[in-house]
Design a protein around this motif. Structure first.
Motif, PDB file in Angstrom:
ATOM      1  N   ASP A 462       0.820  -1.157   0.073  1.00 31.09           N
ATOM      2  CA  ASP A 462       0.105   0.102   0.078  1.00 31.09           C
ATOM      3  C   ASP A 462       0.968   1.216   0.117  1.00 31.09           C
ATOM      4  OD1 ASP A 462      -1.648   2.125   0.909  1.00 31.09           O
ATOM      5  OD2 ASP A 462      -3.004   0.839   2.113  1.00 31.09           O
ATOM      6  N   ASP A 463       0.591   2.224  -0.999  1.00 24.62           N
ATOM      7  CA  ASP A 463       1.507   3.205  -1.027  1.00 24.62           C
ATOM      8  C   ASP A 463       1.436   4.385   0.376  1.00 24.62           C
ATOM      9  OD1 ASP A 463      -0.769   4.212  -1.316  1.00 24.62           O
ATOM     10  OD2 ASP A 463      -0.464   4.588  -3.758  1.00 24.62           O
ATOM     11  N   LYS A 464       0.682   3.902   1.148  1.00 25.73           N
ATOM     12  CA  LYS A 464       0.661   4.650   2.574  1.00 25.73           C
ATOM     13  C   LYS A 464       1.269   3.897   3.506  1.00 25.73           C
ATOM     14  CE  LYS A 464      -3.855   6.466   1.374  1.00 25.73           C
ATOM     15  NZ  LYS A 464      -4.077   5.208   0.486  1.00 25.73           N
ATOM     16  N   SER A 465       1.677   2.616   3.181  1.00 27.26           N
ATOM     17  CA  SER A 465       2.391   1.852   4.174  1.00 27.26           C
ATOM     18  C   SER A 465       3.779   2.381   4.534  1.00 27.26           C
ATOM     19  CB  SER A 465       2.387   0.467   3.977  1.00 27.26           C
ATOM     20  OG  SER A 465       3.140   0.205   2.649  1.00 27.26           O
ATOM     21  N   ASP A 466       4.419   1.858   5.836  1.00 29.52           N
ATOM     22  CA  ASP A 466       5.584   2.053   6.280  1.00 29.52           C
ATOM     23  C   ASP A 466       6.527   1.383   5.210  1.00 29.52           C
ATOM     24  OD1 ASP A 466       4.754   3.612   8.415  1.00 29.52           O
ATOM     25  OD2 ASP A 466       4.991   2.109   9.655  1.00 29.52           O
ATOM     26  N   ALA A 467       6.206   0.094   4.756  1.00 27.92           N
ATOM     27  CA  ALA A 467       6.971  -0.771   3.825  1.00 27.92           C
ATOM     28  C   ALA A 467       7.263  -0.005   2.639  1.00 27.92           C
ATOM     29  CB  ALA A 467       6.301  -2.011   3.508  1.00 27.92           C
ATOM     30  N   PHE A 468       6.094   0.658   2.050  1.00 30.26           N
ATOM     31  CA  PHE A 468       6.440   1.445   0.911  1.00 30.26           C
ATOM     32  C   PHE A 468       7.487   2.522   0.948  1.00 30.26           C
ATOM     33  CE2 PHE A 468       5.107   4.544  -2.476  1.00 30.26           C
ATOM     34  CZ  PHE A 468       4.972   3.750  -3.668  1.00 30.26           C
ATOM     35  N   LYS A 469       6.988   3.420   2.207  1.00 32.50           N
ATOM     36  CA  LYS A 469       7.981   4.588   2.321  1.00 32.50           C
ATOM     37  C   LYS A 469       9.398   4.021   2.504  1.00 32.50           C
ATOM     38  CE  LYS A 469       3.893   6.888   4.495  1.00 32.50           C
ATOM     39  NZ  LYS A 469       3.424   6.887   5.683  1.00 32.50           N
TER      40      LYS A 469
END
Ligand SMILES: C[S@@+](CC[C@H](N)C(=O)[O-])C[C@H]1O[C@@H](n2cnc3c(N)ncnc32)[C@H](O)[C@@H]1O
Length: 633
Positions: A462-469
């Motif tokens: 998810d582009d809001k997730s920490d992983a994405f960030k």
């Protein structure tokens, strides 16, 4: 004397035949008023590549889409697995695999190479909680076209559909998804192998039903209860703090799970015996007993070091008061001669002497090796879900990188039950790769060479997730990085000499042009236009992987690249397979290769110098290395 009677009845052939069919298709066995019966509709379905209709009442779980799920599992695939060297660690030598792609297709591709080869499958599928994504298998060509036209080309993103509990096909879609995959997975298990499935109360009952069908009810092993948390303060009526691991075997009579070595309280074995070290430590127990079972022959005097006699209950003579020795005279003599008995001074005994026998850890009181372990119990405690978030923190210096990971120790415990030296663990819903870490941990402790196969769909984060960030665009990126980090940590901490690497493969469309599969659909002019039937963007590494899959060779075999007469030759597992996809294959080259007598050899159809060379190479190999099987792609 009783004589065994001749069985004059002829064998019950119908039942025998039912058993034979059941061995091949356990899901086709049902109950009738006369006992076990074959569900002919379902058997017909197994033998057909289109949906067979039929609606008789019978005992089994039905849902709309079940027949399609059988067809889906049985349909062949033309997809392939392409190696991704840059993401792998120690590609050429490792025996661990990380496969990116939809597990349905991947399981199909593994069918030959890993048929009857996987000892243990662990999966942690979506639990169908109403918030999960379910991968849509029967995606029609029209839907695909529509998405392409609207510019939505991210296939995985579009096929992973949320499955809210308000949806009309809420349970059905989940069941269809699981049914086809478990069916394919069963084929891969060794005869003594087993599948372990994590699940919670949402679908536990349905999962049990489909597993009864797919594996056969008799192959049910256990339902482990895992206490995953200590409380649930937001619960309304009952705080659910457990979930399950359901275990089914491929063949229950061949299953031999490991025993729990730590099941016994070893603390009481306090003493050491320097003369009989192999018996292990021991503790003392009184040889006399005052309860039931008095017999005169057990009430006798045992010589004491000061020349007297000790009788049961600290007496100095026979009294007939119910007290007796636990051992008869003969066994006592054996015990005295073999160091099992000690006569010791005792302040609590009237005669001043007590007689004790020793209970050793490793041998029983007849001197035979003792079984110290017992079967694992069906409850897992002491491993909490919160441990998994700590693990993430440990490896990534922050929580929230993976969602819903399992604690490594949960899977590690299951590995201890179900796997041994050299066994393969397959996890085809691998998420953050906790099962890979569990394999590394177990291997680092017992120095076994268990291997893992991880399969994970490249589900976008998810582009809001920490992983994405943090730069992880898909769950696969997280999984691979976790294995790299966990491997580094385990290596630093234990210095164990184990396989820390993994080979990455990615599911993709076939390496071959369409014409390869359907030449009948092209006319000669069109055929001539395909100078090469391999797609232009495919490398020799890609072709090698496809050849290994098609020939049923495990993808973990050692691969070397050698040079023979200026051409690149892949040498797989010594002489198991030679592959050369270069151009200009001729007689000289064939002679050189024949010296090594490979068991299999493969060339590109368009790789021969000319048509004569193609015929001659075949003949030459037949003469010079008759064991070699040659194929072209
Ligand atoms: C509950 S998670 C597994 C978590 C994992 N045991 C861990 O400890 O991190 C289920 C995973 O299955 C993946 N998945 C769902 N459908 C899949 C499919 N068709 N093929 C492969 N993976 C799939 C999801 O992306 C998700 O990562």
């Amino acid at each position: 004397m009783s004589l065994e009677k001749l069985d004059l009845a002829s064998p019950d052939l119908v039942n025998e035949n039912i058993e034979k069919i059941a061995a091949l298709f356990p899901n086709c066995v049902t109950e009738s008023s006369k006992g076990k019966a074959i569900d002919f509709d379902l058997l017909k379905q197994e033998l057909s590549d289109s949906v067979v209709e039929g609606n008789k009442e019978r005992y089994r779980l039905e849902w709309p889409g079940k027949r399609e799920a059988i067809v889906t599992a049985n349909l062949p695939t033309t997809k392939t697995l392409r190696p991704v060297r840059e993401d792998s660690v120690d590609f050429d030598n490792t025996e661990n695999l990380y496969i990116e792609g939809d597990n349905l297709e991947v399981l199909k591709l593994l069918q030959e190479s890993y048929l009857n080869k996987i000892k243990m499958i662990y999966i942690d599928p979506p639990y169908n909680t109403g918030k999960d994504f379910i991968y849509k298998d029967n995606f029609s060509k029209d839907e695909e076209k529509e998405l392409l036209e609207s510019g939505q080309t991210d296939e995985y993103k579009n096929r992973l559909i949320t499955n809210p509990d308000t949806a009309g096909r809420y349970h059905s879609d989940w069941l269809s998804m699981m049914y086809s995959r478990l069916k394919l997975a069963r084929n891969l298990l060794t005869q003594d192998g087993a599948v372990f499935v994590s699940i919670d109360e949402n679908e536990n009952h349905n999962l049990r039903k489909i597993c009864d069908e797919i594996f056969g009810e008799r192959n049910f092993v256990a339902e482990l209860i895992w206490q995953k948390k200590t409380g649930s303060s937001d619960a309304k009526n009952i705080a659910t703090i457990t979930e399950y691991v359901i275990i089914y075997s491929k063949e229950i009579t061949s299953l031999a799970f490991n025993q729990d070595e730590d099941a016994h309280d070893n603390a009481r074995y306090k003493y050491k015996d320097e003369y009989y070290e192999e018996r292990g430590p021991f503790y003392y127990d009184n040889l006399d007993r005052g309860t039931l079972g008095y017999h005169e022959s057990l009430d006798y005097g045992i010589p004491t070091p000061n020349g007297g006699l000790a009788f049961p209950n600290g007496r100095t003579k026979k009294l007939n008061d119910g007290w007796r020795w636990k051992w008869g005279k003969k066994k006592l003599e054996w015990g005295l001669n073999n160091g099992f008995i000690e006569v010791q001074e005792s302040s609590s005994k009237d005669c001043g002497w007590g007689v004790y026998y020793k209970i050793y850890l490793n041998v029983d009181n007849e001197g035979n090796p003792k079984k110290r372990s017992s079967p694992y119990k069906n409850i897992i405690q002491g491993i909490l879900n919160t441990h998994a978030s700590n693990e993430a923190k440990d490896l990534f210096n922050r929580t929230g990188i993976f969602s819903n990971p399992k604690p490594t120790n949960l899977i590690y415990n299951l590995l201890k039950i179900g796997s041994n030296e050299n066994d393969i663990l397959l996890d085809f819903f691998s998420g953050s790769a906790s099962s890979a870490q569990a394999v590394l941990k177990a291997n680092s402790e017992d120095n076994f060479r268990r291997k893992y196969i991880q399969v994970q769909i490249p589900e976008p984060t998810d582009d809001k997730s920490d992983a994405f960030k943090e730069g992880y665009n898909s769950i696969c990126e997280i999984g691979k990085e976790r294995i790299r980090r966990a491997a580094k940590k385990i290596k630093e901490e234990t210095k164990a000499d184990i396989d820390y690497g993994f080979r990455v493969y990615r599911l993709d469309e076939s390496n071959m042009q369409d014409v390869y599969y359907k030449p009948q659909e092209y006319d000669q002019g069109q055929l001539d236009a395909f100078a090469d039937n391999v797609k232009p963007d495919r490398t020799s590494d890609d072709l090698l992987a496809q050849v290994m899959i098609d020939w049923g060779l495990p993808l973990s075999l050692k691969i070397e690249r050698i040079d023979i007469k200026g051409k690149e030759v892949f040498k797989v597992a010594e002489n198991s397979l030679y592959a050369c996809f270069d151009k200009g294959i001729d007689e000289e080259f064939a002679k050189e290769i024949a010296n090594d007598s490979p068991l299999r050899i493969v060339f590109k159809d368009s790789g021969f110098k000319n048509d004569t060379a193609k015929t001659n190479v075949k003949q030459l190999l037949k003469q010079l290395s008759p064991e070699t099987e040659m194929k072209v792609i």
